[in-house]
Write an enzyme that holds these catalytic residues in place. Structure first.
Site, PDB file in Angstrom:
ATOM      1  CE1 TYR A   1      -3.991   1.754   0.198  1.00  0.00           C
ATOM      2  CE2 TYR A   1      -2.677   3.394   1.384  1.00  0.00           C
ATOM      3  CZ  TYR A   1      -3.683   3.320   0.869  1.00  0.00           C
ATOM      4  OH  TYR A   1      -4.705   4.382   0.664  1.00  0.00           O
TER       5      TYR A   1
ATOM      6  CG  PHE B   1      -6.328  17.795 -24.714  1.00  0.00           C
ATOM      7  CD1 PHE B   1      -6.322  17.453 -26.220  1.00  0.00           C
ATOM      8  CD2 PHE B   1      -6.625  17.209 -23.780  1.00  0.00           C
ATOM      9  CE1 PHE B   1      -6.702  16.098 -26.527  1.00  0.00           C
ATOM     10  CE2 PHE B   1      -7.037  16.001 -23.987  1.00  0.00           C
ATOM     11  CZ  PHE B   1      -6.948  15.526 -25.593  1.00  0.00           C
ATOM     12  CB  THR B   2     -10.952  17.776 -24.808  1.00  0.00           C
ATOM     13  OG1 THR B   2     -10.270  16.722 -24.703  1.00  0.00           O
ATOM     14  CG2 THR B   2     -11.499  17.987 -26.219  1.00  0.00           C
TER      15      THR B   2
ATOM     16  CG  ASP C   1      -0.440  18.129 -21.783  1.00  0.00           C
ATOM     17  OD1 ASP C   1       0.098  17.028 -21.815  1.00  0.00           O
ATOM     18  OD2 ASP C   1      -1.500  18.212 -22.037  1.00  0.00           O
TER      19      ASP C   1
ATOM     20  CE  LYS D   1      -2.883  10.538 -24.573  1.00  0.00           C
ATOM     21  NZ  LYS D   1      -3.871  10.522 -23.580  1.00  0.00           N
TER      22      LYS D   1
ATOM     23  NE  ARG E   1     -10.732  15.173 -30.705  1.00  0.00           N
ATOM     24  CZ  ARG E   1     -10.586  14.924 -29.443  1.00  0.00           C
ATOM     25  NH1 ARG E   1      -9.434  14.766 -28.826  1.00  0.00           N
ATOM     26  NH2 ARG E   1     -11.678  14.709 -28.623  1.00  0.00           N
TER      27      ARG E   1
ATOM     28  CG  PHE F   1     -15.338  14.472 -27.649  1.00  0.00           C
ATOM     29  CD1 PHE F   1     -15.043  15.789 -26.536  1.00  0.00           C
ATOM     30  CD2 PHE F   1     -14.383  13.462 -27.403  1.00  0.00           C
ATOM     31  CE1 PHE F   1     -14.283  15.739 -25.891  1.00  0.00           C
ATOM     32  CE2 PHE F   1     -13.561  13.519 -26.597  1.00  0.00           C
ATOM     33  CZ  PHE F   1     -13.378  14.500 -25.577  1.00  0.00           C
TER      34      PHE F   1
HETATM   35  N1  F0G Z   1      -3.142  15.902 -22.619  1.00  0.00           N
HETATM   36  C1  F0G Z   1      -3.306  15.676 -23.607  1.00  0.00           C
HETATM   37  C2  F0G Z   1      -2.539  16.516 -24.672  1.00  0.00           C
HETATM   38  C3  F0G Z   1      -3.752  14.729 -24.366  1.00  0.00           C
HETATM   39  O1  F0G Z   1      -3.775  14.417 -25.617  1.00  0.00           O
HETATM   40  C4  F0G Z   1      -4.707  13.917 -23.349  1.00  0.00           C
HETATM   41  C5  F0G Z   1      -5.396  12.667 -23.638  1.00  0.00           C
HETATM   42  C6  F0G Z   1      -4.648  14.383 -21.724  1.00  0.00           C
HETATM   43  C7  F0G Z   1      -3.828  15.340 -21.664  1.00  0.00           C
HETATM   44  C8  F0G Z   1      -5.209  13.695 -20.870  1.00  0.00           C
HETATM   45  O2  F0G Z   1      -4.897  12.454 -20.531  1.00  0.00           O
HETATM   46  O3  F0G Z   1      -6.355  10.552 -21.240  1.00  0.00           O
HETATM   47  O4  F0G Z   1      -4.607  10.009 -19.744  1.00  0.00           O
HETATM   48  O5  F0G Z   1      -6.515  11.575 -18.888  1.00  0.00           O
HETATM   49  N2  F0G Z   1      -5.504  12.234 -24.875  1.00  0.00           N
HETATM   50  C9  F0G Z   1      -6.210  11.068 -25.504  1.00  0.00           C
HETATM   51  C10 F0G Z   1      -6.317  11.378 -27.016  1.00  0.00           C
HETATM   52  C11 F0G Z   1      -7.470  10.861 -24.734  1.00  0.00           C
HETATM   53  O6  F0G Z   1      -6.927  10.609 -27.301  1.00  0.00           O
HETATM   54  O7  F0G Z   1      -5.771  12.311 -27.372  1.00  0.00           O
HETATM   55  P1  F0G Z   1      -5.691  10.944 -19.994  1.00  0.00           P
END
Ligand code: F0G
Length: 463
Positions: free
Chosen positions: A78, A130-131, A221, A264, A388, A455
């Site tokens: 843990y 970014f979303t 990021d 990634k 997108r 989305f």
């Molecule tokens: N920042 C970037 C540039 C990303 O592309 C993503 C996720 C995140 C943050 C968030 O990370 O998914 O681990 O919570 N991108 C994915 C995509 C979902 O398909 O581009 P996460």
């Protein structure tokens, strides 16, 4: 024997395949039915019904035997797992950020950073939204302000560093709202929503100088930062002889802190983290991580996950690995250009982005051209990409109206070490086939819209 002439023109993957996962080809009728059931949203398809899955490169990568072997060495205590300490060592060594908190994925780190740094009424400038990043900034009471260069919004501009920040826009914002209303500048590279476009080291240095002048922190990021390092090495003057590791380290050195989706660059299936030089932020992150994620030495991850991440860092930084990754995307993009297909220029880091506005120029943005195109490609061949454009962009939280982004794109994203050149050939042929039939394609209407990140779960019907 032959002479050593060293005139190799082609590259090949620096690995061979040891384990395979069968994939299933479906019929046109099966795909049409699956698409209708999924409300014409590729996120709602069952993965079983997908032939070549280019939805995302997030958590869909193939781990190496070195990473899988590490999974057996998970220390599932843990508290104080040895995998945590190994991962922390590698974050320090490669990212150069001394303090570290693991999280279960990237958005969890974004959540912590936003909650710690943003106050109600703050502004957070960044190189395109970014979303998930923007949503966490908004939920923390902030307003995101796009300060990317104008070329980034133009799919045909061939600017080599479309991820750059327009320093004039940034300085104008500092002057307009006051630097005390800007808790940090948020920089990503390569920029996902712009088409995987990198920033240059020269631009990063200028942004850093400006931030220092106004006393504003700069955060990164670093989710796909190795790809940005590769583009700096191959495109920017003065970096050709530096290693990816050196460039990566230099990039990270300009930031007060980074957040990372390890799904990634690090080539794992789950994981993320926050790392920083700011001890106060670190202390607060350690406080909050136990509320939302788990103890600060596992942050929602198993010990084995942290071991795979630590080993992924060592692999992601190898030149052959990153060249193969980007080389695959370059190969796909060049083939698409040969067919005359409209894609975003220059070819980016993690995906090919189809310009849906141009592709389906008879469909208005209110009828979701990119959503429609992603559905049509799936219907044709079982290749899954994602929208997108206007759907991803969401609604303005103040006016409640759709945001209308200039870019209306379909992303075909390549998981690392997963697909072969033949998969790419099949994909390109399918997109070309859809292009030949484009005039017969009709748009969509949205029939269900979730409140956040619509989305992912929105549903559509054919017009
Ligand atoms: N920042 C970037 C540039 C990303 O592309 C993503 C996720 C995140 C943050 C968030 O990370 O998914 O681990 O919570 N991108 C994915 C995509 C979902 O398909 O581009 P996460």
């Amino acid at each position: 024997m032959i002479e050593n002439k060293n005139i190799k023109k082609s590259w090949a993957e620096p690995f061979k395949i040891k384990v395979v996962e069968p994939i299933k080809m479906t019929t046109y009728e099966q795909r049409s039915k699956a698409l209708e059931e999924a409300g014409y949203n590729t996120f709602l398809l069952k993965s079983e019904d997908v032939y070549i899955d280019l939805l995302t490169d997030s958590g869909t990568n193939a781990m190496s035997d070195y990473q899988w072997a590490g999974m057996m060495l998970g220390d599932e205590a843990y508290a104080g797992s040895k995998n945590f300490y190994y991962l922390w060592d590698n974050v320090r060594k490669y990212y150069g950020q001394p303090f570290f908190v693991p999280t279960h994925q990237g958005r969890a780190a974004e959540h912590l950073v936003s909650k710690i740094l943003i106050k109600e009424g703050d502004y957070i400038p960044g190189n395109m939204y970014f979303t998930t990043t923007r949503l966490h900034q908004e939920l923390a009471g902030g307003t995101f302000v796009d300060v990317i260069i104008d070329e980034a919004h133009d799919p045909d501009s061939t600017h080599q560093f479309k991820g750059n920040i327009d320093t004039q826009k940034l300085e104008d914002l500092f002057k307009k709202v006051g630097a005390d209303k800007v808790p940090y500048v948020s920089m990503a590279g390569p920029v996902n929503m712009a088409g995987g476009q990198p920033f240059s080291m020269a631009n990063l240095k200028e942004v850093k100088t400006l931030c220092d002048k106004y006393g504003v922190a700069l955060w990164f990021d670093a989710t796909r930062a190795t790809e940005n390092a590769y583009f700096i090495k191959t495109k920017e003057e003065g970096y050709a002889d530096k290693t990816i590791q050196e460039i990566f380290f230099e990039m990270n050195s300009y930031f007060e802190g980074v957040w990372v989706s390890a799904k990634k660059d690090l080539m794992v299936n789950i994981g993320g983290f926050l790392a920083t030089k700011n001890e106060k932020v670190y202390e607060e992150a350690r406080n909050l991580v136990v509320v939302y994620e788990g103890l600060h030495t596992y942050g929602g991850l198993a010990g084995r996950d942290m071991e795979a991440m630590a080993r992924g860092i060592e692999e992601m930084i190898e030149f052959d690995n990153i060249r193969t990754r980007i080389g695959q995307i370059e190969y796909c993009g060049q083939k698409m250009l040969e067919y005359g297909l409209p894609i975003v220029n220059p070819i980016g880091g993690h995906a090919i982005f189809m310009n849906a506005r141009r592709f389906l120029d008879h469909i208005t943005q209110d009828e979701f051209p990119a959503q429609t195109l992603a559905a049509a490609i799936y219907q044709d061949s079982g290749v899954r990409g994602m929208e997108r454009g206007i759907v991803s962009s969401g609604r303005d939280p103040v006016t409640g109206k759709h945001r209308y982004p200039k870019l209306e794109l379909v992303r075909l994203t390549f998981p690392r070490r997963v697909y072969t050149q033949a998969h790419i050939d099949v994909t390109v042929e399918s997109v070309a086939n859809v292009y030949d039939q484009r005039k017969s394609i009709k748009g969509l209407k949205m029939v269900y819209e979730p409140k956040y990140l619509r989305f992912f779960q929105a549903r559509f019907e054919k017009i």
